[in-house]
Design a protein around this motif. Structure first.
Motif, PDB file in Angstrom:
ATOM      1  N   MET A   1       0.821  -1.156   0.000  1.00  0.00           N
ATOM      2  CA  MET A   1       0.000   0.000   0.000  1.00  0.00           C
ATOM      3  C   MET A   1       0.883   1.244   0.000  1.00  0.00           C
ATOM      4  SD  MET A   1      -3.047   0.713   2.480  1.00  0.00           S
ATOM      5  CE  MET A   1      -3.639   2.259   2.764  1.00  0.00           C
ATOM      6  N   THR A   2       0.459   2.241  -0.773  1.00  0.00           N
ATOM      7  CA  THR A   2       1.234   3.480  -0.846  1.00  0.00           C
ATOM      8  C   THR A   2       0.786   4.424   0.252  1.00  0.00           C
ATOM      9  OG1 THR A   2      -0.334   4.384  -2.420  1.00  0.00           O
ATOM     10  CG2 THR A   2       1.604   3.317  -3.325  1.00  0.00           C
ATOM     11  N   THR A   3       1.754   5.139   0.716  1.00  0.00           N
ATOM     12  CA  THR A   3       1.454   6.103   1.790  1.00  0.00           C
ATOM     13  C   THR A   3       1.087   7.454   1.195  1.00  0.00           C
ATOM     14  OG1 THR A   3       3.736   6.816   1.947  1.00  0.00           O
ATOM     15  CG2 THR A   3       3.087   4.929   3.303  1.00  0.00           C
ATOM     16  N   ALA A   4       0.600   8.325   2.033  1.00  0.00           N
ATOM     17  CA  ALA A   4       0.221   9.676   1.591  1.00  0.00           C
ATOM     18  C   ALA A   4       1.439  10.460   1.116  1.00  0.00           C
ATOM     19  CB  ALA A   4      -0.479  10.412   2.722  1.00  0.00           C
ATOM     20  N   THR A   5       2.581  10.245   1.725  1.00  0.00           N
ATOM     21  CA  THR A   5       3.797  10.940   1.319  1.00  0.00           C
ATOM     22  C   THR A   5       4.214  10.499  -0.070  1.00  0.00           C
ATOM     23  OG1 THR A   5       4.480  11.008   3.644  1.00  0.00           O
ATOM     24  CG2 THR A   5       6.165  11.453   2.003  1.00  0.00           C
ATOM     25  N   GLU A   6       4.135   9.209  -0.356  1.00  0.00           N
ATOM     26  CA  GLU A   6       4.505   8.718  -1.683  1.00  0.00           C
ATOM     27  C   GLU A   6       3.562   9.258  -2.747  1.00  0.00           C
ATOM     28  OE1 GLU A   6       6.469   4.437  -0.393  1.00  0.00           O
ATOM     29  OE2 GLU A   6       4.372   4.504  -1.032  1.00  0.00           O
ATOM     30  N   LEU A   7       2.268   9.332  -2.431  1.00  0.00           N
ATOM     31  CA  LEU A   7       1.311   9.888  -3.391  1.00  0.00           C
ATOM     32  C   LEU A   7       1.574  11.372  -3.625  1.00  0.00           C
ATOM     33  CD1 LEU A   7      -2.003   8.152  -2.279  1.00  0.00           C
ATOM     34  CD2 LEU A   7      -0.733   7.765  -4.384  1.00  0.00           C
ATOM     35  N   ASP A   8       1.892  12.092  -2.576  1.00  0.00           N
ATOM     36  CA  ASP A   8       2.192  13.520  -2.727  1.00  0.00           C
ATOM     37  C   ASP A   8       3.409  13.734  -3.613  1.00  0.00           C
ATOM     38  OD1 ASP A   8       0.043  14.238  -1.195  1.00  0.00           O
ATOM     39  OD2 ASP A   8       1.198  14.532   0.656  1.00  0.00           O
ATOM     40  N   GLU A   9       4.452  12.925  -3.425  1.00  0.00           N
ATOM     41  CA  GLU A   9       5.653  13.050  -4.249  1.00  0.00           C
ATOM     42  C   GLU A   9       5.357  12.667  -5.696  1.00  0.00           C
ATOM     43  OE1 GLU A   9       8.782  10.790  -2.473  1.00  0.00           O
ATOM     44  OE2 GLU A   9       8.882  12.079  -0.712  1.00  0.00           O
ATOM     45  N   ARG A  10       4.556  11.632  -5.913  1.00  0.00           N
ATOM     46  CA  ARG A  10       4.245  11.171  -7.260  1.00  0.00           C
ATOM     47  C   ARG A  10       3.476  12.220  -8.048  1.00  0.00           C
ATOM     48  NH1 ARG A  10       0.924   5.850  -7.516  1.00  0.00           N
ATOM     49  NH2 ARG A  10       2.862   5.060  -6.633  1.00  0.00           N
ATOM     50  N   TYR A  11       2.522  12.891  -7.432  1.00  0.00           N
ATOM     51  CA  TYR A  11       1.667  13.836  -8.133  1.00  0.00           C
ATOM     52  C   TYR A  11       2.044  15.312  -7.912  1.00  0.00           C
ATOM     53  CZ  TYR A  11      -1.073   9.728  -9.046  1.00  0.00           C
ATOM     54  OH  TYR A  11      -1.464   8.484  -9.455  1.00  0.00           O
ATOM     55  N   GLY A  12       3.233  15.544  -7.391  1.00  0.00           N
ATOM     56  CA  GLY A  12       3.739  16.906  -7.275  1.00  0.00           C
ATOM     57  C   GLY A  12       3.120  17.746  -6.193  1.00  0.00           C
ATOM     58  N   ARG A  13       2.660  17.123  -5.153  1.00  0.00           N
ATOM     59  CA  ARG A  13       2.046  17.883  -4.069  1.00  0.00           C
ATOM     60  C   ARG A  13       2.987  17.984  -2.873  1.00  0.00           C
ATOM     61  NH1 ARG A  13      -3.391  14.506  -4.544  1.00  0.00           N
ATOM     62  NH2 ARG A  13      -1.956  13.029  -3.608  1.00  0.00           N
ATOM     63  N   THR A  14       4.254  18.025  -3.153  1.00  0.00           N
ATOM     64  CA  THR A  14       5.221  18.075  -2.053  1.00  0.00           C
ATOM     65  C   THR A  14       5.283  19.490  -1.496  1.00  0.00           C
ATOM     66  OG1 THR A  14       7.020  18.532  -3.569  1.00  0.00           O
ATOM     67  CG2 THR A  14       6.625  16.238  -3.014  1.00  0.00           C
ATOM     68  N   ARG A  15       5.730  19.564  -0.284  1.00  0.00           N
ATOM     69  CA  ARG A  15       5.927  20.866   0.345  1.00  0.00           C
ATOM     70  C   ARG A  15       7.118  21.547  -0.311  1.00  0.00           C
ATOM     71  NH1 ARG A  15       5.062  21.524   6.493  1.00  0.00           N
ATOM     72  NH2 ARG A  15       2.908  20.882   6.624  1.00  0.00           N
ATOM     73  N   ARG A  16       6.899  22.766  -0.653  1.00  0.00           N
ATOM     74  CA  ARG A  16       7.997  23.507  -1.261  1.00  0.00           C
ATOM     75  C   ARG A  16       8.706  24.281  -0.166  1.00  0.00           C
ATOM     76  NH1 ARG A  16       5.472  25.397  -6.956  1.00  0.00           N
ATOM     77  NH2 ARG A  16       4.885  23.301  -7.538  1.00  0.00           N
ATOM     78  N   ARG A  17       9.954  24.440  -0.356  1.00  0.00           N
ATOM     79  CA  ARG A  17      10.747  25.161   0.637  1.00  0.00           C
ATOM     80  C   ARG A  17      10.479  26.654   0.509  1.00  0.00           C
ATOM     81  NH1 ARG A  17      16.468  21.996   0.834  1.00  0.00           N
ATOM     82  NH2 ARG A  17      15.580  20.000   1.421  1.00  0.00           N
TER      83      ARG A  17
END
Length: 128
Positions: free
Chosen positions: A1-17
């Motif tokens: 199962m994929t985690t929420a962090t992996e999904l965020d990274e896959r679809y570009g929803r990562t936190r930007r600095r």
């Protein structure tokens, strides 16, 4: 199962600095503030000189009437020139105006010349 962090990274929803943007904004603010201060400081010490007229005394002198507007409480230095009919400088004088509490002052000064002048004027003025 994929985690929420992996999904965020896959679809570009990562936190930007945000730190680089904060630093860039601070630098821009400092540059704009410095430019604004230099503009205000320069305008506070600017001097305007207006020619009011001249009188040809003889072939060796001309009287120049002028008004200086600008700073209060500071000495002002002006350069006056006498010109011939071909706009050549035939006489000049440096005039030091003492500090006054008035915004403008009117003066008349005699410029000695080496030849007959056809006009007299204020070349430039500055805060001493």
């Amino acid at each position: 199962m994929t985690t929420a962090t992996e999904l965020d990274e896959r679809y570009g929803r990562t936190r930007r600095r945000r730190l680089p943007w904060i630093i860039a904004g601070a630098i821009a603010l400092v540059v704009v503030g410095a430019f604004a201060w230099m503009t205000v400081a320069q305008s506070m010490s600017s001097v305007d000189a207006d020619d009011l007229g001249f009188d040809l005394v003889d072939e060796h002198a001309v009287d120049v009437r002028f008004q200086v507007t600008g700073v209060q409480g500071k000495d002002v230095v002006c350069v006056l020139e006498a010109l011939d009919e071909e706009f050549g400088v035939v006489g000049w004088k440096v005039v030091e105006l003492p500090a006054t509490d008035r915004h403008s002052q009117t003066r008349s000064e005699r410029i000695p010349t080496v030849a007959e002048a056809t006009t007299g004027l204020v070349n430039t003025c500055w805060v001493a």
